[in-house]
Design a protein around this motif. Structure first.
Motif, PDB file in Angstrom:
ATOM      1  N   PHE A  24       0.820  -1.218   0.000  1.00  0.00           N
ATOM      2  CA  PHE A  24       0.000   0.000   0.000  1.00  0.00           C
ATOM      3  C   PHE A  24       0.854   1.269   0.000  1.00  0.00           C
ATOM      4  CE2 PHE A  24      -3.298  -2.631   2.533  1.00  0.00           C
ATOM      5  CZ  PHE A  24      -3.620  -3.317   1.381  1.00  0.00           C
ATOM      6  N   LEU A  25       1.961   1.239   0.760  1.00  0.00           N
ATOM      7  CA  LEU A  25       2.826   2.412   0.828  1.00  0.00           C
ATOM      8  C   LEU A  25       3.478   2.674  -0.526  1.00  0.00           C
ATOM      9  CD1 LEU A  25       3.244   4.245   3.203  1.00  0.00           C
ATOM     10  CD2 LEU A  25       5.380   3.087   3.709  1.00  0.00           C
ATOM     11  N   ASP A  26       3.810   1.599  -1.255  1.00  0.00           N
ATOM     12  CA  ASP A  26       4.347   1.758  -2.614  1.00  0.00           C
ATOM     13  C   ASP A  26       3.326   2.443  -3.511  1.00  0.00           C
ATOM     14  OD1 ASP A  26       6.750   0.552  -2.018  1.00  0.00           O
ATOM     15  OD2 ASP A  26       6.094  -1.439  -2.572  1.00  0.00           O
ATOM     16  N   ASP A  27       2.058   2.015  -3.393  1.00  0.00           N
ATOM     17  CA  ASP A  27       0.991   2.617  -4.203  1.00  0.00           C
ATOM     18  C   ASP A  27       0.828   4.100  -3.867  1.00  0.00           C
ATOM     19  OD1 ASP A  27       0.546   0.143  -5.292  1.00  0.00           O
ATOM     20  OD2 ASP A  27      -1.154  -0.338  -4.008  1.00  0.00           O
ATOM     21  N   LEU A  28       0.901   4.411  -2.571  1.00  0.00           N
ATOM     22  CA  LEU A  28       0.738   5.804  -2.133  1.00  0.00           C
ATOM     23  C   LEU A  28       1.889   6.665  -2.642  1.00  0.00           C
ATOM     24  CD1 LEU A  28      -0.846   7.845  -0.405  1.00  0.00           C
ATOM     25  CD2 LEU A  28       0.468   7.093   1.568  1.00  0.00           C
ATOM     26  N   LEU A  29       3.111   6.161  -2.495  1.00  0.00           N
ATOM     27  CA  LEU A  29       4.288   6.942  -2.906  1.00  0.00           C
ATOM     28  C   LEU A  29       4.484   6.934  -4.420  1.00  0.00           C
ATOM     29  CD1 LEU A  29       6.721   5.951  -0.022  1.00  0.00           C
ATOM     30  CD2 LEU A  29       5.343   8.014  -0.243  1.00  0.00           C
ATOM     31  N   GLU A  30       3.742   6.083  -5.135  1.00  0.00           N
ATOM     32  CA  GLU A  30       3.755   6.106  -6.596  1.00  0.00           C
ATOM     33  C   GLU A  30       3.225   7.443  -7.116  1.00  0.00           C
ATOM     34  OE1 GLU A  30       2.512   2.830  -9.964  1.00  0.00           O
ATOM     35  OE2 GLU A  30       0.920   3.527  -8.628  1.00  0.00           O
ATOM     36  N   LEU A  31       2.461   8.137  -6.282  1.00  0.00           N
ATOM     37  CA  LEU A  31       1.871   9.415  -6.676  1.00  0.00           C
ATOM     38  C   LEU A  31       2.915  10.527  -6.752  1.00  0.00           C
ATOM     39  CD1 LEU A  31      -1.404   9.272  -4.528  1.00  0.00           C
ATOM     40  CD2 LEU A  31      -1.036   8.476  -6.859  1.00  0.00           C
ATOM     41  N   ARG A  32       4.189  10.193  -6.412  1.00  0.00           N
ATOM     42  CA  ARG A  32       5.278  11.153  -6.601  1.00  0.00           C
ATOM     43  C   ARG A  32       5.625  11.299  -8.085  1.00  0.00           C
ATOM     44  NH1 ARG A  32       9.339   9.062  -1.771  1.00  0.00           N
ATOM     45  NH2 ARG A  32       8.350  10.209  -0.067  1.00  0.00           N
ATOM     46  N   ASP A  33       5.243  10.307  -8.873  1.00  0.00           N
ATOM     47  CA  ASP A  33       5.536  10.312 -10.313  1.00  0.00           C
ATOM     48  C   ASP A  33       4.630  11.329 -11.009  1.00  0.00           C
ATOM     49  OD1 ASP A  33       6.098   9.829 -12.936  1.00  0.00           O
ATOM     50  OD2 ASP A  33       5.665   7.680 -12.889  1.00  0.00           O
ATOM     51  N   GLU A  34       5.224  12.333 -11.599  1.00  0.00           N
ATOM     52  CA  GLU A  34       4.440  13.398 -12.228  1.00  0.00           C
ATOM     53  C   GLU A  34       3.757  12.930 -13.508  1.00  0.00           C
ATOM     54  OE1 GLU A  34       6.706  16.949 -12.702  1.00  0.00           O
ATOM     55  OE2 GLU A  34       7.320  17.026 -10.607  1.00  0.00           O
ATOM     56  N   GLU A  35       4.252  11.853 -14.106  1.00  0.00           N
ATOM     57  CA  GLU A  35       3.694  11.378 -15.377  1.00  0.00           C
ATOM     58  C   GLU A  35       3.044  10.007 -15.212  1.00  0.00           C
ATOM     59  OE1 GLU A  35       6.809  11.497 -18.236  1.00  0.00           O
ATOM     60  OE2 GLU A  35       7.061  13.667 -18.114  1.00  0.00           O
ATOM     61  N   LEU A  36       2.275   9.845 -14.170  1.00  0.00           N
ATOM     62  CA  LEU A  36       1.589   8.579 -13.909  1.00  0.00           C
ATOM     63  C   LEU A  36       0.478   8.383 -14.938  1.00  0.00           C
ATOM     64  CD1 LEU A  36       1.808   6.317 -11.752  1.00  0.00           C
ATOM     65  CD2 LEU A  36      -0.057   7.437 -10.534  1.00  0.00           C
ATOM     66  N   SER A  37       0.419   7.214 -15.556  1.00  0.00           N
ATOM     67  CA  SER A  37      -0.566   6.965 -16.611  1.00  0.00           C
ATOM     68  C   SER A  37      -1.988   6.984 -16.052  1.00  0.00           C
ATOM     69  CB  SER A  37      -0.300   5.611 -17.279  1.00  0.00           C
ATOM     70  OG  SER A  37      -0.555   4.553 -16.365  1.00  0.00           O
ATOM     71  N   LYS A  38      -2.930   7.231 -16.950  1.00  0.00           N
ATOM     72  CA  LYS A  38      -4.339   7.277 -16.550  1.00  0.00           C
ATOM     73  C   LYS A  38      -4.798   5.928 -16.007  1.00  0.00           C
ATOM     74  CE  LYS A  38      -8.898   8.619 -18.251  1.00  0.00           C
ATOM     75  NZ  LYS A  38      -9.700   9.039 -19.417  1.00  0.00           N
ATOM     76  N   GLU A  39      -4.321   4.861 -16.622  1.00  0.00           N
ATOM     77  CA  GLU A  39      -4.696   3.511 -16.181  1.00  0.00           C
ATOM     78  C   GLU A  39      -4.193   3.241 -14.759  1.00  0.00           C
ATOM     79  OE1 GLU A  39      -3.995  -1.177 -17.487  1.00  0.00           O
ATOM     80  OE2 GLU A  39      -3.220   0.439 -18.738  1.00  0.00           O
ATOM     81  N   SER A  40      -2.952   3.669 -14.484  1.00  0.00           N
ATOM     82  CA  SER A  40      -2.388   3.482 -13.139  1.00  0.00           C
ATOM     83  C   SER A  40      -3.169   4.288 -12.104  1.00  0.00           C
ATOM     84  CB  SER A  40      -0.919   3.906 -13.116  1.00  0.00           C
ATOM     85  OG  SER A  40      -0.148   3.087 -13.962  1.00  0.00           O
ATOM     86  N   GLN A  41      -3.598   5.474 -12.489  1.00  0.00           N
ATOM     87  CA  GLN A  41      -4.373   6.312 -11.561  1.00  0.00           C
ATOM     88  C   GLN A  41      -5.718   5.659 -11.238  1.00  0.00           C
ATOM     89  OE1 GLN A  41      -4.627  10.570 -12.309  1.00  0.00           O
ATOM     90  NE2 GLN A  41      -2.832  10.453 -13.633  1.00  0.00           N
TER      91      GLN A  41
END
Length: 433
Positions: free
Chosen positions: A228-245
Motif C-alpha cells: 500500500f505504501l508503494d501505491d501511495l508513494l507512486e503518486l510522486r511520479d508526475e507522469e503517472l498513466s491514466k490507467e495506473s491512476q
C-alpha cells in the motif's frame, strides 16, 4: 522476668536476624540471576511529565542517529561509481556485471555505511545463472536503494508513533498522510477542503486490510511489508498513466470516484446513508437480506451509515478475493454467529436471490443445485459446514459470496459459459479486422 512486650520484641528481633541471614545466604549462593537481562521497562504514566518528555527526547535522538547511519545521495552516487568502475568482463548484452572478488573490493572502498551490503549472503541471493559467477550491478544497486528507502520510511513512520511501541493508531497515520500530501505531485489538484475526506479514504485501506481484529492500531512493520505504501508513494511520479491512476486506490481520481458515489447515494443530503440509499450501490442488485445484515453488524448512527463505514463496505465488495474482504462478508453471512456457513445459512440468503429473479420475470433456480455447486467449489473439510478458512483456501470465495448476495453476481456466474463464448467471438472479430 521479661514482660510480654519485651518477649515479642526479642522474638521479632531474632526473626529479623535469622531471616536476613537466610535471605542473604540464599542470594550469595545463587549468582545466575545477576546475568538475566532486564526485559520490562515500565512506560511513564500520564502525570509523569518529566519521564514522558525524557522518553520522547531519547526516541528522537535515537531516530536521528539511525537516520545518519543511512546512505545519503552523495554516498549512493559514489557507490554506483565504484560498482561501475569494477564491473567484470565479458559483457553480456548491455547489463554490467561484477564477480565476487571485485564485489569485495568495492565493499572495502565504499566505506563503513556500505559494509552491511557486501556480504556473501547478499551476493548469493542475487546470483542467478551467469556462467561466470557474477551478479548484475543494477540489481545489486536497486537492492541497496530499496533497503535504504525502507529504513528511511520506517524512521519517517516512527516519528508519528506517539506511543513509541512500534505501531500507528488511526490518528497517527492520518497525520502522516496529511503531511505527505504536499509532497505528492499527483495530488496537487486536490482542494484543501477535500483533504480530510482524502485522508479518511486512504487510512481506511490500511486499517481494513492490516487490522482485521479492529484493534485500532497497525504495526509499522506490517505497513512496510504490504504494497500500500508503494501505491501511495507512486503518486510522486508526475507522469503517472491514466490507467495506473484508475487502479490506484490512493490516486485523486480514485478517491474522488468513491466520495462522488457516496454523495450520489445520499439523496437526502444529510451526510449519511440509509439502507434504502445504499441499496442503489453498484448495479443496485444487492439483496435486501444482505443489506439488512450490513446494517445489523456494521457501526451505524440512528440506523444510518457514515463515510468511514461506507469505505469498509466498498473495500470489501471491490476486493472479494482478499482474505480481509472475505472475513468482512463472511461475518455478515454467518447469521447464527457459529463460525461456519451451513445449508440453512446458504438457503437464507439465496432465497432473496430467487425472489429477485421472480420480480425480473426470470425462472428461479433450484436452491439444491446451487448448494451442491457451492460445496463442490469450496470443498470444505467438513462436508456440511463451510468455514472462513475453507472459503479462502478454495480461491472461490469471491464467486460464492457474489452468488449469495448479488443478483448480478449470480447472473454472471450462471451465464459464465455464454459470456466466455461471446468474449471469444469478439476477440475473433478484432483479429479479423
Amino acid at each position: 522476668k521479661k514482660t510480654d512486650q519485651e518477649l515479642k520484641d526479642e522474638e521479632m528481633e531474632l526473626f529479623t536476624k535469622y531471616y536476613m541471614e537466610w535471605k542473604g545466604g540464599r542470594k550469595s549462593g545463587i549468582t545466575s540471576y545477576t546475568n538475566i537481562p532486564r526485559f520490562y521497562y515500565r512506560l511513564p504514566a500520564e502525570d509523569e511529565v518529566l519521564l514522558q518528555k525524557l522518553r520522547e527526547e531519547s526516541r528522537a535522538v535515537f531516530l536521528q542517529r539511525k537516520s545518519r547511519e543511512l546512505l545519503d545521495n552523495e554516498e549512493l552516487q559514489n557507490l554506483w561509481f565504484l560498482l561501475d568502475k569494477h564491473q567484470t568482463s565479458p559483457m553480456i548484452g548491455e547489463e554490467a556485471m561484477i564477480n565476487y572478488e571485485n564485489f569485495l573490493k568495492v565493499g572495502e572502498k565504499a566505506g563503513t555505511k556500505c559494509k552491511q551490503f557486501f556480504t556473501a549472503k547478499i551476493f548469493a541471493k542475487l546470483l542467478h545463472n551467469d556462467p561466470y559467477g557474477r551478479i548484475s550491478i543494477m540489481q545489486f544497486f536497486n537492492y541497496v536503494m530499496r533497503k535504504v528507502w525502507l529504513h528511511q520510511t520506517r524512521i519517517g513512520l516512527s516519528l508519528y508513533d506517539v506511543a513509541g511501541q512500534g505501531y500507528l493508531r488511526e490518528s497517527d497515520l492520518e497525520n502522516y498522510i496529511l503531511e505527505l500530501i504536499p509532497t505528492l505531485p499527483q495530488l496537487d489538484g486536490l482542494e484543501k477542503s477535500f483533504y480530510s475526506f482524502y485522508v479518511c479514504t486512504a487510512v481506511r485501506k490500511f486499517f481494513f486490510f492490516l487490522d482485521p481484529l479492529r484493534t485500532g492500531k497497525i504495526k509499522i512493520q506490517d505497513i512496510l511489508a504490504c504494497s500500500f505504501l508503494d501505491d501511495l508513494l507512486e503518486l510522486r511520479d508526475e507522469e503517472l498513466s491514466k490507467e495506473s491512476q484508475e487502479t490506484n486506490w490512493f490516486s485523486a481520481p480514485s478517491a474522488l470516484r468513491v466520495y462522488g458515489q457516496y454523495l450520489n447515494l445520499d439523496k437526502d443530503h444529510n451526510g449519511m446513508l440509509s439502507k434504502e440509499e445504499l441499496s442503489r450501490y453498484g448495479t443496485g442488485t444487492l439483496t435486501n437480506i444482505f443489506l439488512d445484515r450490513v446494517f445489523q453488524e456494521c457501526l451505524t448512527y440512528d440506523g444510518e451509515m457514515d463515510y468511514k463505514t461506507y469505505l469498509d463496505f466498498v473495500l470489501a465488495l471491490e476486493n472479494r478475493k482478499e482474505p480481509a474482504a472475505l472475513q468482512y462478508i463472511f461475518k455478515l453471512l454467518d447469521i447464527e454467529n457459529k463460525g461456519y456457513l451451513n445449508v440453512f445459512s446458504l438457503n437464507y440468503f439465496f432465497r432473496a436471490i430467487q425472489e429477485q429473479m421472480k420480480i425480473h420475470g426470470q425462472e428461479p433456480v433450484s436452491f439444491q443445485d446451487v448448494k451442491d455447486e457451492i460445496f463442490d467449489m469450496v470443498k470444505p473439510k467438513d462436508p456440511y459446514k463451510i468455514s472462513l478458512q475453507d472459503l479462502i483456501n478454495s480461491s472461490q470465495g469471491d464467486t460464492v459470496t457474489s452468488i449469495l448476495i448479488d443478483l448480478n453476481g449470480f447472473w454472471t456466474y450462471e451465464n459464465r459459459e455464454v459470456l466466455v463464448a461471446s468474449d471469444n467471438d469478439s476477440a475473433a472479430d478484432v483479429d479479423d479486422t
